[in-house]
Design an enzyme around this catalytic site. Structure first.
Site: not given
Length: 713
Positions: A38-39, A226-227, A257, A600
């Site tokens: 994503k980043t 973002d997010e 998430q 994770r």
């Protein structure tokens, strides 16, 4: 400009990543699964927009932490530098929502009645202001000041109507309304803003001054968020207003998430994006570059049971890997022993391991087991168990009761809870001690001192009575009973219960865990002193280098991180999902939290739960989490206790030693009368060796190994 650099970057992206980067016109929702890059997409997209001749000052990127904003900005600058692109770094606005609002309000706050040089208040300032309001109005609020801060934040972050910002979500409770209105008036009168005001006042600027909104729209033609799943309703309206006209908006996030509703995040924002922009392009980043296929299969199975989500299946690009391990522990001590044994067995660098749990108090048994094995660890997002304020407070009470010369502990607890005994009064006590008085005599002498008010004298008197009462019962009560009585008589438990905040609830849970610790010493002679000695040893271990440590953290803290080996502990009903999660909405968020923890893990994942867990020092039955039942058996490797075998009852044990004999600390054993239990500690050696064992049915017993006829499991 060297276009080959950007072309080379694009060629390394997956088709869906590349589509997200190149789709710069019109509304776009990038639904980015965990570990999907994503980043990278956000930063390459920012640079790609600039290489298309669009001025950098026209791009606005919003996220939630300064660290994330700075990292994305640096990555964009690096790409543009490599492209030979000439630009002014100051024109790139990658920012948090609050920083963006502050940037805007410093220019236009005077339009809504504030000075442009308004001051910002933090949470401590908020509490001080509300305290002042309560004193001025004479209101005896049923809520603690910290709880009022939380309530006021929720009121303002969860607005129902953009056009009625001031009135859409006011409290119905008359008392609460009066305090809330007084608080808002105080801030406005003194040109102060708290963090929620920064967002709300930005929205008010947009609503009441269309020319300012148009200025912002003309300045920022391309908006990225973002997010996006973590935005609240005010942030949602800010973004919607900026992008409503030019519609060049790209939101990046994943409803699966969304785990911060307690911080006022609203999952509706990302779920309803297509309602706000019906022509939106929705791009799914389904490829996971982080985790093995088995881990991703487990994650998909868990999250598929949620209804508030877009249907998608994450796919691992990795191959190989082992099944997810599921361990059923007898109790939390056995669970900790299992986790630490696996850490030793796998022989990886300590930094590769992470232990996740739902609530902070669960860390205690893992900390103690790691300390016993001399394995370095770092606790993220919380103090080590015995360093938490509430735990240190109670321990300091016990230390002082056992040793009246412990002035360090006295200073810590003499005014906790508040007894009106401040620094000046404590100096009077110290002066008398320096003149040769013992502590209790010094305290009692102040009861007749003309220097103190009646209120302060009453506070000292109540403290003296508490200490004298508890000292008489040191050898009468078992350690857990002693501490429970201390918590009641001191008012410490009542103080936390009346606070009513989430933080206070967490502190109460830690206090309950301390009672569990104390119960392990209930059967020992002089168990209270021994417990304090053991805790002192546990809290004075070497300062390990954090560069190679096992990481301990809550599931909430784990978001955005990754580790080669992950242990998720305590996956039981009442923990995950948490006992406070009651309705279907809350249960779905708990499921998302579990999903975040699962994803994770890069190489190996261990999930564990306990058959029984200590509550107030008593073992109570636990049930595996309903989320475990959602995982098909084919993805799991079940780890069970081995069949019991007879052991040498006359083993020569040596405490804390690797060659301690057959039975060691942490072992699970069976006694012919007492049944199953876990070994807490070993004392002595040879025929005089004894084991301190916590049995499921009868509690803690000190057993002579020579005669115990124990069976080790």
């Amino acid at each position: 400009m060297n276009v080959e650099v950007i072309d080379s970057l694009l060629s390394t992206l997956t088709p869906s990543q590349r589509e997200a980067v190149e789709s710069i016109d019109g509304p776009v929702a990038v639904i980015a699964g965990p570990g999907s890059g994503k980043t990278r997409v956000v930063t390459v997209r920012g640079a790609y927009i600039a290489t298309k001749g669009i001025p950098l000052r026209s791009i606005l990127a919003l996220t939630f932490t300064n660290r994330a904003a700075n990292e994305m900005k640096e990555r964009v600058c690096d790409i543009l530098d490599r492209c030979g692109f000439t630009f002014d770094r100051s024109e790139i606005l990658f920012s948090t929502f609050h920083s963006f609002s502050l940037w805007l309000l410093r220019r236009f706050a005077d339009r809504i009645g504030y000075r442009n040089d308004f001051s910002i208040v933090d949470e401590n300032d908020q509490k001080a202001i509300i305290n002042e309001i309560l004193k001025g109005t004479g209101i005896d609020s049923k809520f603690s000041v910290k709880r009022l801060v939380e309530i006021f934040s929720a009121i303002r972050c969860n607005i129902n109507d953009y056009y009625e910002i001031e009135y859409s979500n006011l409290p119905c409770d008359e008392e609460l309304y009066e305090i809330f209105e007084s608080y808002r008036s105080y801030l406005f009168k003194h040109s102060l803003m708290d963090f929620d005001d920064l967002l709300l006042n930005t929205l008010m600027l947009f609503r009441d001054h269309p020319s300012i909104l148009n200025w912002v729209r003309n300045r920022f033609k391309y908006v990225m968020v973002d997010e996006y799943q973590d935005t609240n309703r005010v942030q949602y309206y800010i973004v919607k207003n900026i992008a409503e006209e030019h519609r060049n908006i790209c939101v990046v996030g994943d409803e699966d998430q969304s785990i911060y509703s307690w911080r006022n995040a609203d999952i509706r924002n990302i779920m309803d994006f297509e309602k706000d922009f019906p022509d939106a392009k929705v791009i799914f980043l389904k490829e996971n570059f982080r985790s093995t296929p088995f881990i991703i299969s487990v994650a998909n199975a868990v999250i598929s049971k949620n209804s508030m989500r877009r249907w998608k299946v994450i796919e691992s690009v990795k191959t190989g890997g082992s099944k997810v391990k599921l361990y059923e522990a007898i109790d939390e001590r056995d669970e900790a022993r299992f986790v630490v044994s696996k850490i030793k067995e796998l022989k990886r660098p300590y930094r590769d391991y992470a232990i996740f749990y739902r609530t902070n108090y669960q860390s205690r048994v893992f900390e103690e087991e790691l300390i016993r094995e001399r394995i370095p660890y770092v606790l993220v997002g919380a103090f080590r168990f015995y360093e938490r304020k509430e735990v240190k407070d109670v321990i300091s009470y016990v230390r002082f009761i056992l040793n009246l010369d412990d002035l360090f502990s006295l200073k810590r607890i003499i005014n906790v809870p508040n007894r009106g005994i401040g620094e000046a009064t404590f100096r009077l006590i110290m002066e008398r001690i320096e003149q040769g008085m013992d502590v209790m005599s010094a305290l009692k002498s102040l009861l007749s001192s003309p220097l103190l008010t009646v209120t302060r004298k009453q506070g000292i008197k109540s403290f003296i009575e508490l200490i004298e009462y508890m000292r008489e019962r040191v050898n009468v009560f078992a350690p857990s009973e002693f501490i429970a009585e201390l918590l009641e008589r001191s008012g410490y438990k009542k103080m936390l219960e009346e606070d009513g905040t989430g933080e206070a609830y967490s502190r109460l849970e830690n206090i309950k865990e301390l009672l569990n610790v104390a119960s392990e010493y209930d059967e020992l002679e002089d168990g209270l002193r021994y417990m304090i000695d053991r805790i002192t040893i546990a809290t004075s271990v070497d300062n390990y280098r954090e560069s190679d440590c096992v990481t301990l953290m809550t599931l909430h803290s784990a978001k955005g991180l990754e580790f080669p080996v992950v242990f998720i502990a305590g996956v039981e009903e009442g923990l995950i999902p948490h006992s406070l999660s009651e309705d279907s909405y809350e249960i779905e968020e708990e499921r998302r939290l579990f999903y975040v923890g699962i994803t994770r893990a890069k190489d190996e994942l261990f999930i564990s739960y306990c058959k029984r867990r200590s509550v107030y020092g008593k073992l109570k039955d636990s049930k595996p989490s309903r989320f475990i039942k959602d995982i098909p058996d084919k993805y799991l490797e079940f780890i069970k206790l081995e069949v019991p075998s007879k052991v040498n009852s006359k083993s020569t044990s040596k405490r804390d030693s690797d060659d301690s004999g057959t039975i060691r600390r942490g072992d699970i054993v069976e006694h012919p009368i007492f049944g199953l239990g876990s070994v807490i500690d070993i004392y002595g050696s040879g025929d005089s060796a004894k084991a301190l064992i916590r049995f499921e049915k009868v509690g803690v017993k000190l057993i002579a190994l020579s005669f115990a006829n124990l069976r080790k499991l």
